[in-house]
Scaffold this motif. Structure first.
Motif, PDB file in Angstrom:
ATOM      1  N   PRO A   1       0.701   5.098  -9.702  1.00  8.11           N
ATOM      2  CA  PRO A   1      -0.152   6.137 -10.294  1.00  8.11           C
ATOM      3  C   PRO A   1      -1.224   6.579  -9.310  1.00  8.11           C
ATOM      4  O   PRO A   1      -1.604   5.824  -8.412  1.00  8.11           O
ATOM      5  CB  PRO A   1      -0.774   5.422 -11.496  1.00  8.11           C
ATOM      6  N   VAL A   2      -1.695   7.796  -9.464  1.00 13.28           N
ATOM      7  CA  VAL A   2      -2.820   8.271  -8.665  1.00 13.28           C
ATOM      8  C   VAL A   2      -4.068   7.566  -9.176  1.00 13.28           C
ATOM      9  O   VAL A   2      -4.430   7.682 -10.342  1.00 13.28           O
ATOM     10  CB  VAL A   2      -2.972   9.796  -8.755  1.00 13.28           C
TER      11      VAL A   2
ATOM     12  N   ALA B   1       0.825  -1.200   0.000  1.00 16.12           N
ATOM     13  CA  ALA B   1       0.000   0.000   0.000  1.00 16.12           C
ATOM     14  C   ALA B   1       0.862   1.254   0.000  1.00 16.12           C
ATOM     15  O   ALA B   1       0.566   2.238  -0.697  1.00 16.12           O
ATOM     16  CB  ALA B   1      -0.931  -0.011   1.205  1.00 16.12           C
ATOM     17  N   VAL B   2       1.946   1.250   0.782  1.00 12.52           N
ATOM     18  CA  VAL B   2       2.850   2.403   0.822  1.00 12.52           C
ATOM     19  C   VAL B   2       3.506   2.612  -0.540  1.00 12.52           C
ATOM     20  O   VAL B   2       3.602   3.744  -1.036  1.00 12.52           O
ATOM     21  CB  VAL B   2       3.902   2.206   1.929  1.00 12.52           C
ATOM     22  N   HIS B   3       3.960   1.530  -1.154  1.00 10.03           N
ATOM     23  CA  HIS B   3       4.578   1.636  -2.484  1.00 10.03           C
ATOM     24  C   HIS B   3       3.610   2.263  -3.489  1.00 10.03           C
ATOM     25  O   HIS B   3       3.977   3.178  -4.246  1.00 10.03           O
ATOM     26  CB  HIS B   3       5.009   0.251  -2.953  1.00 10.03           C
ATOM     27  N   GLN B   4       2.370   1.792  -3.503  1.00 16.38           N
ATOM     28  CA  GLN B   4       1.391   2.329  -4.449  1.00 16.38           C
ATOM     29  C   GLN B   4       1.066   3.792  -4.144  1.00 16.38           C
ATOM     30  O   GLN B   4       0.895   4.601  -5.058  1.00 16.38           O
ATOM     31  CB  GLN B   4       0.119   1.478  -4.409  1.00 16.38           C
ATOM     32  N   MET B   5       0.988   4.127  -2.848  1.00 11.45           N
ATOM     33  CA  MET B   5       0.696   5.505  -2.454  1.00 11.45           C
ATOM     34  C   MET B   5       1.792   6.462  -2.913  1.00 11.45           C
ATOM     35  O   MET B   5       1.509   7.548  -3.445  1.00 11.45           O
ATOM     36  CB  MET B   5       0.549   5.591  -0.938  1.00 11.45           C
ATOM     37  N   VAL B   6       3.034   6.079  -2.710  1.00 10.07           N
ATOM     38  CA  VAL B   6       4.159   6.993  -2.947  1.00 10.07           C
ATOM     39  C   VAL B   6       4.633   6.941  -4.390  1.00 10.07           C
ATOM     40  O   VAL B   6       4.934   7.993  -4.986  1.00 10.07           O
ATOM     41  CB  VAL B   6       5.319   6.636  -1.993  1.00 10.07           C
TER      42      VAL B   6
ATOM     43  N   ALA C   1      -8.062   5.668  -7.879  1.00  9.44           N
ATOM     44  CA  ALA C   1      -9.052   5.325  -6.864  1.00  9.44           C
ATOM     45  C   ALA C   1      -8.862   3.909  -6.349  1.00  9.44           C
ATOM     46  O   ALA C   1      -9.354   3.577  -5.271  1.00  9.44           O
ATOM     47  CB  ALA C   1     -10.462   5.490  -7.435  1.00  9.44           C
ATOM     48  N   MET C   2      -8.140   3.068  -7.080  1.00  6.90           N
ATOM     49  CA  MET C   2      -7.875   1.713  -6.590  1.00  6.90           C
ATOM     50  C   MET C   2      -6.936   1.718  -5.402  1.00  6.90           C
ATOM     51  O   MET C   2      -6.926   0.777  -4.609  1.00  6.90           O
ATOM     52  CB  MET C   2      -7.297   0.853  -7.719  1.00  6.90           C
ATOM     53  N   TRP C   3      -6.116   2.759  -5.279  1.00  6.72           N
ATOM     54  CA  TRP C   3      -5.239   2.941  -4.111  1.00  6.72           C
ATOM     55  C   TRP C   3      -5.531   4.343  -3.576  1.00  6.72           C
ATOM     56  O   TRP C   3      -4.854   5.309  -3.944  1.00  6.72           O
ATOM     57  CB  TRP C   3      -3.769   2.769  -4.492  1.00  6.72           C
ATOM     58  N   PRO C   4      -6.570   4.502  -2.766  1.00 10.63           N
ATOM     59  CA  PRO C   4      -7.053   5.842  -2.401  1.00 10.63           C
ATOM     60  C   PRO C   4      -5.991   6.767  -1.837  1.00 10.63           C
ATOM     61  O   PRO C   4      -6.026   7.976  -2.098  1.00 10.63           O
ATOM     62  CB  PRO C   4      -8.146   5.533  -1.369  1.00 10.63           C
ATOM     63  N   ALA C   5      -5.033   6.235  -1.065  1.00 12.00           N
ATOM     64  CA  ALA C   5      -4.007   7.095  -0.473  1.00 12.00           C
ATOM     65  C   ALA C   5      -3.128   7.760  -1.516  1.00 12.00           C
ATOM     66  O   ALA C   5      -2.448   8.749  -1.216  1.00 12.00           O
ATOM     67  CB  ALA C   5      -3.148   6.301   0.501  1.00 12.00           C
ATOM     68  N   SER C   6      -3.135   7.254  -2.745  1.00 14.71           N
ATOM     69  CA  SER C   6      -2.302   7.866  -3.786  1.00 14.71           C
ATOM     70  C   SER C   6      -2.719   9.298  -4.090  1.00 14.71           C
ATOM     71  O   SER C   6      -1.932  10.065  -4.657  1.00 14.71           O
ATOM     72  CB  SER C   6      -2.338   7.022  -5.066  1.00 14.71           C
TER      73      SER C   6
END
Length: 260
Positions: free
Chosen positions: A213-214, A205-210, A216-221
């Motif tokens: 891509p931005v 999750a951290v990798h996808q956030m930081v 909605a599948m990874w909301p923190a992005s």
């Protein structure tokens, strides 16, 4: 977005430093408070500093990220009760100045609209503490949440209910299906966001956030679009970062006066 990779105890101290510095500069600061395991070290550090006379929260106001729908007022896992136990009862923050979504409201859309307005009327959140779910949610904005969302009712995913079962005697059937949560746009309106994550379970999750891509599948992005985000990670949570070495070098070279 600044990424800091340090042991969990040190990231808790860094987050507490930022909060104390904010209150020193603005005694009537508005804090955004998160529940869950990620901010507990920060709350311990703030309570310790309050006991030592280093900070007063007497003029501070606070807004909670979210609340379960339907939990009785006395239920120990109602998030208002959790935050009272974890932080408010340990410092001089007036409980009347701690606000949360009303998970027992008869008219939920109206309660959500009023909560949004209360944040605006308070002048907005100066510093928002966040954790992150294993599926990349912040608040209870589950995957698929609108990036423009505001406070509303959400249905929790099965994974989130499983993750939170540890707070309900490991009985997932006791975890509510619904919650009220600040939306991604609401969270993004805070002037400074401090997100903490610990452990390898948060690494993807951290990798996808930081670094992803931005989406909605990874909301923190969505936080990639925010001008002032501090991401505080231990080694486990940072394990999937492709630019981990760079983040370490950048923080080591950071001017001492800059703070988070």
């Amino acid at each position: 977005m600044e990424v800091v990779i340090k042991p969990a105890q040190e990231t808790a101290r860094l987050a507490a430093d930022a909060i104390v510095a904010l209150i020193d500069a603005k005694p009537d600061a508005v804090l955004g408070l998160a529940t869950g395991s990620s901010p507990l070290g920060v709350y311990d550090e703030l309570a310790k500093r309050h006991r030592a006379g280093e900070v007063s929260f007497a003029g501070v106001s606070a807004f909670l990220l979210d609340e379960y729908v339907g939990l009785a007022q006395e239920h120990p896992q109602r998030y208002r009760n959790v935050i009272l136990t974890e932080l408010v009862d340990r410092i001089d923050l007036d409980p009347a100045r701690v606000h949360g979504p009303d998970g027992l409201a008869q008219d939920i859309p109206l309660a959500c609209a009023r909560y949004e307005q209360a944040i605006v009327d308070a002048g907005g959140v100066d510093l928002q503490l966040l954790g992150i779910g294993t599926d990349g949610h912040i608040g209870f904005n589950e995957p698929g949440s609108s990036l423009a969302s505001r406070t509303r009712i959400k249905t929790l995913t099965g994974q989130t209910r499983v993750d939170n079962a540890r707070f309900f005697d490991d009985d997932v059937d006791r975890v509510p299906h619904h919650c009220l949560t600040q939306g991604l746009a609401t969270i993004s309106a805070a002037r400074h966001i401090v997100l903490l994550a610990q452990g390898g379970g948060k690494a993807e999750a951290v990798h996808q956030m930081v670094e992803g891509p931005v989406s909605a599948m990874w909301p923190a992005s969505i936080l990639q679009h925010h001008p002032h985000v501090s991401v505080l990670l231990d080694e486990g949570a940072a394990a999937r970062l492709q630019l981990g070495d760079y983040y370490r070098q950048a923080f080591q070279a950071k001017p001492e006066w800059q703070g988070l």
